[in-house]
Enzyme design. Structure first.
Site, PDB file in Angstrom:
ATOM      1  N   LYS A  69       0.799  -1.223   0.000  1.00  0.00           N
ATOM      2  CA  LYS A  69       0.000   0.000   0.000  1.00  0.00           C
ATOM      3  C   LYS A  69       0.837   1.280   0.000  1.00  0.00           C
ATOM      4  CE  LYS A  69      -4.391  -1.434   0.317  1.00  0.00           C
ATOM      5  NZ  LYS A  69      -5.482  -0.975  -0.580  1.00  0.00           N
ATOM      6  N   SER A  94      -8.806  -0.336   6.723  1.00  0.00           N
ATOM      7  CA  SER A  94      -8.763  -1.268   7.853  1.00  0.00           C
ATOM      8  C   SER A  94      -7.364  -1.385   8.441  1.00  0.00           C
ATOM      9  CB  SER A  94      -9.243  -2.655   7.409  1.00  0.00           C
ATOM     10  OG  SER A  94      -8.335  -3.222   6.479  1.00  0.00           O
ATOM     11  N   GLU A 220      -9.515 -14.332  -3.847  1.00  0.00           N
ATOM     12  CA  GLU A 220     -10.356 -13.748  -2.803  1.00  0.00           C
ATOM     13  C   GLU A 220     -10.630 -14.780  -1.720  1.00  0.00           C
ATOM     14  OE1 GLU A 220     -13.397 -10.499  -4.386  1.00  0.00           O
ATOM     15  OE2 GLU A 220     -13.748 -12.428  -5.364  1.00  0.00           O
ATOM     16  N   GLY A 224     -15.570 -13.497   0.998  1.00  0.00           N
ATOM     17  CA  GLY A 224     -15.560 -12.158   0.412  1.00  0.00           C
ATOM     18  C   GLY A 224     -15.371 -12.203  -1.085  1.00  0.00           C
ATOM     19  N   ASP A 226     -16.775 -10.754  -3.657  1.00  0.00           N
ATOM     20  CA  ASP A 226     -17.482  -9.689  -4.377  1.00  0.00           C
ATOM     21  C   ASP A 226     -16.963  -9.501  -5.803  1.00  0.00           C
ATOM     22  OD1 ASP A 226     -15.309  -8.677  -2.531  1.00  0.00           O
ATOM     23  OD2 ASP A 226     -15.513  -6.922  -3.823  1.00  0.00           O
ATOM     24  N   SER A 320       1.244  -9.872  -0.376  1.00  0.00           N
ATOM     25  CA  SER A 320       0.893  -8.456  -0.360  1.00  0.00           C
ATOM     26  C   SER A 320       1.160  -7.740   0.960  1.00  0.00           C
ATOM     27  CB  SER A 320      -0.583  -8.268  -0.747  1.00  0.00           C
ATOM     28  OG  SER A 320      -1.429  -8.963   0.156  1.00  0.00           O
TER      29      SER A 320
END
Length: 334
Positions: A69, A94, A220, A224, A226, A320
Site C-alpha cells: 500500500k 482497515s 479472494e 468475500g 465480491d 501483499s
C-alpha cells in the site's frame, strides 16, 4: 492518465478501462525510487516441488509499512500541491492503506486523518498512530467509511486519498508487478490477492503490457467473493461485509474504476478458505521464513490448495502484506 479535476480528492476516472497505462506505472516507479523498498523476490525449491511449478514470490510484506500500500499512497500524495499538503489528507482503511497514507504524509511534511474500523487489528492501529496520524473510529458493519471520509475532507479542507479507487493509487500499486517481471523475465501467470482491486488493477496493467498472454489470476477469501460475483454479473455487485480472517480483503464491493480495469484484464478469480489461508501463513513462516498477514498469504494459499488449473510452468505470486501482531499470529496458528 485521466483523472478527475480535483485530483486525488475525487474518485478518478471511473468506468474508463485504460485510465492507467504502463507509462503511468513507470512514472510511479520513478517517483518511488529511493523512497519505497524494491522488495526481494524469493524462491523455494520446496515450494516448487510441492506445487509442481517454478514459483517467484514478490515479498511486499517487506515493503515499508509492511505492505504494498505504501507504493500507491506515496505516488498519490507526492502529486499534491504544497498548499494541499499543508492542509492535510484523509483516508479510510482497515489498516495497511491507513499506515501507508500516514507514513507518506509524514515523509512529505503533511498530516493524515485516518478513518479506521473499531475492530482493526491493534498492531495496524498502533502503527498508524505511530506514524503521527489522527485516528477516527467507526463500526465497519453499520457505518459508512466513504461518507465519513468525505465529510472530514469537506469540513477540514483535506485531500481524500482513497485506498484503491484512483489512477495514482492503482499506478503506484502496479510497480510491484513491474519490479517482479523486471527481475524474473516473462511469467506464465501472476497470482494477486484482490480486495478493492487496486493491486490487481495496477499489476494487471503492468504485467499484461510487459508479457502479452500472461494469465492474471485474482484470489479472494471464500467469504468475500465480491469481485468474482461482479465479474459473473458484468457489473460491480455488493455483498454483506465479509466475516473473514483476511481483514484486508473484507470488502463488500469492488471499486468502479478497479473493476473496469480488472474486468478487461483478469483471466479468472479463485477462492480460498480461511483454513487454507492459515495453512499458507504456517507454510510461509516455517518453510520460507516469511511472516504474512492473512490477506498477504491468500495468493500463496490458492497455489498450495491447488486452486489454479491448469498449472502454468512459471508463476509469480504477490505476498501483499505482513502486518500481523504476535498475539494475533499465535491465535490464528493455534
Amino acid at each position: 492518465m485521466t483523472q478527475s479535476p480535483s485530483g486525488p480528492t475525487g474518485p478518478g476516472s471511473t468506468g474508463v478501462p485504460d485510465a492507467v497505462t504502463l507509462d503511468d506505472v513507470r512514472d510511479a516507479a520513478r517517483r518511488l525510487a529511493g523512497v519505497a523498498h524494491r522488495t526481494p523476490v524469493v524462491r523455494s525449491r520446496t515450494l516448487d516441488a510441492l506445487v509442481g511449478a517454478e514459483v517467484h514470490l514478490k515479498c511486499e510484506n517487506l515493503q515499508r509499512v509492511g505492505a504494498f500500500k505504501f507504493r500507491g499512497a506515496y505516488n498519490a500524495l507526492s502529486r499534491l500541491s504544497p498548499e494541499q499538503l499543508a492542509r492535510g489528507v484523509v483516508a479510510y482503511s482497515s489498516g495497511n492503506h491507513a499506515q501507508a497514507v500516514a507514513l507518506a504524509a509524514r515523509e512529505l511534511g503533511s498530516h493524515a486523518v485516518i478513518v479506521m474500523p473499531e475492530d482493526s487489528p491493534q498492531s495496524k492501529t498502533d502503527a498508524t498512530a505511530g506514524y503521527g496520524a489522527e485516528i477516527v473510529r467507526y463500526d465497519r458493519y453499520t457505518g459508512d467509511r466513504v461518507a465519513l471520509g468525505r465529510q472530514l475532507a469537506e469540513e477540514r479542507g483535506l485531500a481524500l486519498i482513497p485506498p484503491y479507487e484512483h489512477p495514482h493509487i492503482i499506478a503506484g500499486q502496479g510497480t510491484a508487478a513491474l519490479e517482479l517481471i523486471e527481475e524474473t523475465g516473462p511469467l506464465d501467470a501472476l497470482l494477486t490477492p484482490v480486495g478493492g482491486g487496486g493491486l490487481m488493477a495496477g499489476s494487471a496493467t503492468a504485467a499484461t503490457a510487459l508479457v502479452p498472454g500472461i494469465r492474471m489470476i485474482g484470489v479472494e477469501p471464500e467469504a468475500g467473493d465480491d469481485t468474482l460475483r461482479s465479474l459473473a454479473a458484468g457489473h460491480p455487485v455488493t455483498i454483506p461485509v465479509p466475516h473473514t480472517i483476511a481483514d484486508g480483503q473484507a470488502i463488500a464491493t469492488p471499486g468502479e474504476l478497479t473493476f473496469a480495469i480488472n474486468r478487461r484484464l483478469l483471466d479468472s478469480v479463485v477462492l480460498v478458505t480461511d483454513d487454507e489461508i492459515r495453512a499458507a501463513m504456517k507454510f510461509a513462516f516455517e518453510r520460507l521464513k516469511l511472516v504474512t498477514e492473512p490477506s498477504g498469504a491468500s495468493a500463496l494459499a490458492a497455489l498450495l490448495a491447488a486452486r489454479v488449473a491448469p498449472l502454468p510452468p512459471r508463476i509469480g505470486v504477490i505476498i501483499s502484506g505482513g502486518n500481523v501482531g504476535l498475539d494475533r499470529f499465535l491465535e490464528l496458528m493455534g
